[in-house]
Design an enzyme around this catalytic site. Structure first.
Site, mmCIF file in Angstrom:
data_model
loop_
_atom_site.group_PDB
_atom_site.id
_atom_site.type_symbol
_atom_site.label_atom_id
_atom_site.label_comp_id
_atom_site.label_asym_id
_atom_site.label_seq_id
_atom_site.Cartn_x
_atom_site.Cartn_y
_atom_site.Cartn_z
ATOM 1 N N GLU A 105 -16.159 -16.816 -32.624
ATOM 2 C CA GLU A 105 -16.083 -16.706 -31.176
ATOM 3 C C GLU A 105 -14.707 -16.131 -30.858
ATOM 4 O O GLU A 105 -13.692 -16.659 -31.329
ATOM 5 C CB GLU A 105 -16.239 -18.093 -30.549
ATOM 6 C CG GLU A 105 -16.294 -18.017 -29.042
ATOM 7 C CD GLU A 105 -16.436 -19.376 -28.373
ATOM 8 O OE1 GLU A 105 -16.633 -20.385 -29.070
ATOM 9 O OE2 GLU A 105 -16.333 -19.398 -27.137
ATOM 10 N N ARG A 142 -16.753 -28.226 -43.448
ATOM 11 C CA ARG A 142 -15.627 -27.400 -43.040
ATOM 12 C C ARG A 142 -14.370 -27.780 -43.820
ATOM 13 O O ARG A 142 -14.242 -28.872 -44.347
ATOM 14 C CB ARG A 142 -15.394 -27.464 -41.539
ATOM 15 C CG ARG A 142 -15.032 -28.816 -40.976
ATOM 16 C CD ARG A 142 -14.580 -28.707 -39.515
ATOM 17 N NE ARG A 142 -15.439 -27.840 -38.706
ATOM 18 C CZ ARG A 142 -14.986 -26.896 -37.871
ATOM 19 N NH1 ARG A 142 -13.704 -26.687 -37.705
ATOM 20 N NH2 ARG A 142 -15.809 -26.159 -37.165
ATOM 21 N N LYS A 152 -9.367 -24.274 -32.935
ATOM 22 C CA LYS A 152 -8.729 -23.252 -32.112
ATOM 23 C C LYS A 152 -8.210 -23.834 -30.809
ATOM 24 O O LYS A 152 -7.203 -23.383 -30.279
ATOM 25 C CB LYS A 152 -9.722 -22.119 -31.835
ATOM 26 C CG LYS A 152 -9.753 -21.097 -32.955
ATOM 27 C CD LYS A 152 -10.697 -19.966 -32.630
ATOM 28 C CE LYS A 152 -12.122 -20.387 -32.836
ATOM 29 N NZ LYS A 152 -13.092 -19.308 -32.644
HETATM 30 P P1 ATP Z 1 -12.700 -24.104 -34.285
HETATM 31 O O1 ATP Z 1 -13.279 -25.489 -34.326
HETATM 32 O O2 ATP Z 1 -11.477 -23.945 -35.107
HETATM 33 O O3 ATP Z 1 -12.547 -23.574 -32.909
HETATM 34 P P2 ATP Z 1 -15.106 -22.783 -34.475
HETATM 35 O O4 ATP Z 1 -16.179 -23.235 -35.365
HETATM 36 O O5 ATP Z 1 -15.267 -23.063 -33.028
HETATM 37 O O6 ATP Z 1 -13.750 -23.254 -35.038
HETATM 38 P P3 ATP Z 1 -15.866 -20.086 -34.597
HETATM 39 O O7 ATP Z 1 -15.139 -18.888 -34.146
HETATM 40 O O8 ATP Z 1 -17.089 -20.481 -33.890
HETATM 41 O O9 ATP Z 1 -14.828 -21.266 -34.581
HETATM 42 O O10 ATP Z 1 -16.112 -20.023 -36.158
HETATM 43 C C1 ATP Z 1 -16.634 -18.925 -36.842
HETATM 44 C C2 ATP Z 1 -17.156 -19.390 -38.161
HETATM 45 O O11 ATP Z 1 -16.141 -20.008 -38.925
HETATM 46 C C3 ATP Z 1 -18.256 -20.426 -37.982
HETATM 47 O O12 ATP Z 1 -19.331 -20.094 -38.817
HETATM 48 C C4 ATP Z 1 -17.613 -21.716 -38.382
HETATM 49 O O13 ATP Z 1 -18.551 -22.585 -38.931
HETATM 50 C C5 ATP Z 1 -16.565 -21.260 -39.417
HETATM 51 N N1 ATP Z 1 -15.452 -22.197 -39.456
HETATM 52 C C6 ATP Z 1 -14.665 -22.589 -38.438
HETATM 53 N N2 ATP Z 1 -13.780 -23.517 -38.835
HETATM 54 C C7 ATP Z 1 -13.996 -23.720 -40.162
HETATM 55 C C8 ATP Z 1 -13.406 -24.563 -41.158
HETATM 56 N N3 ATP Z 1 -12.404 -25.383 -40.876
HETATM 57 N N4 ATP Z 1 -13.907 -24.493 -42.418
HETATM 58 C C9 ATP Z 1 -14.898 -23.656 -42.710
HETATM 59 N N5 ATP Z 1 -15.501 -22.848 -41.835
HETATM 60 C C10 ATP Z 1 -15.064 -22.867 -40.561
HETATM 61 MG MG MG Z 2 -17.277 -22.418 -32.298
#
Ligand code: ATP
Ligand code: MG
Length: 568
Positions: A49, A274, A284
């Site tokens: 995102e 994760r 984020k």
């Molecule tokens: P955050 O919680 O840091 O905002 P998010 O999941 O909202 O992370 P996205 O931009 O939606 O952020 O993530 C893109 C991809 O990265 C998704 O498929 C998510 O599952 C993966 N991802 C995010 N954080 C992690 C993590 N700590 N370990 C592994 N994969 C991750």
């Molecule tokens: Mg997300």
């Protein structure tokens, strides 16, 4: 903030980034290839995102998705999940692409945006309405929450649930045409308000958001939710394996339900744990808070766990990739020590970086028996790990700088560095002995008087006498003044009741403005990495450095805490 921690330690076995690694996801894919489930095709995607910069957790997902695609001659799509115009920015779209490229991955022509699919997604919504599988609901967000029930109580049906489909269709079109205010109406799936899975209790599929979108501008004033956009975008793009983190496990029934109702191509969603890392936060939202609150200087502050910060700090993409391989892929959550990543950065830089000498906290040394205007050129090796990196000339003269804490006036036993009457070896230089200490009025040491043994050039005395300590130095009149920034973790972790609490570390940045570096650093340019002997690896800062005033970030120290943690 707090998190539970398992005491599991990972990454003990030294492994390389070899092709034959396996994990439960790769096993599933192998099986699918055998049974021909997807005709032998493997298409994955990384779906960020664009509401912030990528962090080291994302690197794990990137390495997994791009890695699996490459191993199977498949494709990995980069798809921006841009369904929330209120929080997203073009700046992030660009930065995310830069970071993925920096890591060494390439999506080729497969760059997508969920917003590319908005028309198709809307058509899917119309189809669901026509099939009586979705309805327009006039409850406000608060009412929807109340009607949803809880984990222990079933929800209640919305009073709008049984609207005839013609009315739903009409209202959906009018939502799209902008006739209603934000929050006035939503489109919901008609599934089961008594489901044990809250995600299945008539989830929202579309909401009214009257904010301009960075790609579609004002074409739309209704936007699909993550749950409605994600699976259908996967399907449209022909993604075979939709790999995500375990918090989406409870969304999988919904992911499957919508695809089944629509009867379109059905990718397989697979969840993995994760990545969590000690001494830092990773979401984020929390990182954005640090930036907004001024706790750090920006997303690329070298203390941040973002890829842009790690790059600026001097981490190599190779080390980050090896790290992602080493932490592996599993279903179970754990916390990985930051020290493992640092260990891998250190191993990589050990091979790659030129050694130089710099003094962080200088104290002047005058060698009384060294001729006043004499300058010698001493030979110094650029990297003992790699003879092809050659050697350089180091100027030596009567006045030098050494590190403040390489001298003690009243040393404890086992202190092998400089002290009154003691002899040490200057790296690549001579043996010197301290014969005097000069102090200012308030008693601070301002200068050391020494003598040198002219016979000991290159660090060996002809009589074979031993000195235990070897210290680094620079020639005072040849030195250049540089700024050095030393880092500690942003957070300290404090353990109480088996829980880890993170508290902000006031010492996470130390700036030293009067460091003295050897003249060979004159050609250092932003992004260049060096080992400062005995002090660690340092990288020329890409933001604040200029040819006339160099700024270095300490990438990592030389002390390897990982080996200690590993054997604890
Ligand atoms: P955050 O919680 O840091 O905002 P998010 O999941 O909202 O992370 P996205 O931009 O939606 O952020 O993530 C893109 C991809 O990265 C998704 O498929 C998510 O599952 C993966 N991802 C995010 N954080 C992690 C993590 N700590 N370990 C592994 N994969 C991750
Ligand atoms: Mg997300």
């Amino acid at each position: 903030m707090s998190m539970h921690r398992t005491s599991e330690k990972i990454g003990r076995e030294p492994t390389d980034e070899s092709k034959d690694r396996s994990d439960f996801i790769r096993t599933i894919i192998e099986e699918d290839n055998k049974t021909g489930k997807f005709g032998g095709r493997v298409i994955t995607r990384f779906p960020p995102e664009p509401n912030g910069y990528l962090h080291i957790g994302h690197a794990k997902s990137i390495s997994l998705n791009f890695g699996i695609a490459a191993e199977n001659d498949g494709e990995c799509h980069l798809r921006f999940d841009d369904t929330n115009p209120a929080k997203e920015e073009v700046e992030y779209v660009q930065a995310i692409q830069d970071d993925i490229r920096w890591l060494g991955y390439d999506w080729g022509e497969h760059l997508y945006f969920a917003s590319d699919h908005f028309s198709k997604l809307y058509d899917f919504a119309v189809e669901l309405v026509k099939a009586n599988k979705a309805y327009v609901c006039d409850l406000n967000p608060e009412e929807i929450r109340q009607y949803r029930g809880t984990l222990t109580e079933p929800g209640r049906n919305s009073p709008y649930r049984d609207r005839p489909y013609e009315e739903n269709l009409n209202l959906l079109e009018r939502m799209k045409a902008g006739e209603f205010d934000e929050g006035a109406r939503v489109l919901r799936a008609k599934i089961n308000m008594a489901s044990g899975n809250l995600n299945m209790r008539d989830p929202v599929l579309y909401r009214i958001v009257k904010t301009s979108h960075h790609r579609t501008q004002d074409n739309w004033c209704i936007y699909p939710t993550y749950d409605f956009a994600h699976g259908q975008s996967d399907s449209i793009e022909g993604v075979t394996h939709s790999i995500c983190t375990t918090e989406f496990e409870d969304h999988r029934p919904l992911y499957d339900w919508i695809l089944d109702q629509l009867g379109i191509f059905h990718p397989q969603q697979i969840e993995f744990a994760r990545l969590n890392i000690s001494n830092t936060v990773m979401s984020k939202r929390k990182l954005a808070d640090l930036v907004e609150d001024g706790e750090v200087t920006g997303w690329n502050d070298p203390r941040m766990p973002t890829l842009t910060a790690m790059r600026r700090r001097g981490y190599t993409p190779e080390a980050v990739r090896t790290f992602c391989t080493r932490v592996g892929v599993a279903k179970r959550q754990n916390v990985v020590e930051m020290a493992l990543l640092e260990h891998l950065v250190r191993e990589d830089l050990n091979i790659k970086s030129r050694r130089v000498m710099a003094v962080l906290r200088p104290i002047r040394v005058v060698i009384e028996n060294y001729p006043k205007d004499q300058v010698e050129e001493l030979d110094a090796i650029n990297n003992p790990e790699d003879p092809s990196m050659g050697s350089r000339k180091l100027p030596f003269s009567r006045e030098l700088y050494i590190e403040e804490d390489d001298f003690q006036e009243d040393p404890p036993k086992k202190y092998f560095r400089l002290a009154p009457g003691r002899e040490v070896r200057l790296r690549y230089g001579y043996f010197i002995t301290c014969v005097g200490v000069i102090k200012n009025q308030i008693g601070d040491i301002v200068e050391l008087r020494c003598t040198y043994d002219p016979q000991s050039r290159g660090g060996q005395a002809p009589d074979g006498r031993k000195v235990k300590g070897t210290i680094h130095w620079v020639s005072a009149k040849h030195a250049q003044r540089v700024e050095v920034r030393l880092y500690e973790y942003l957070f300290k972790s404090v353990e109480s009741d088996g829980k880890i609490e993170l508290i902000s570390n006031p010492n996470s940045l130390e700036t030293l403005r009067d460091c003295m570096a050897e003249p060979s650093l004159i050609d250092a340019i932003p992004g260049h990495r060096f080992q400062f002997e005995r002090l660690g690896y340092f990288c020329v800062d890409t933001e604040d450095s200029s040819p006339t005033s160099l700024v270095f970030n300490r990438t990592v120290t030389l002390r390897d805490t990982w080996s200690k943690i590993q054997h604890r």
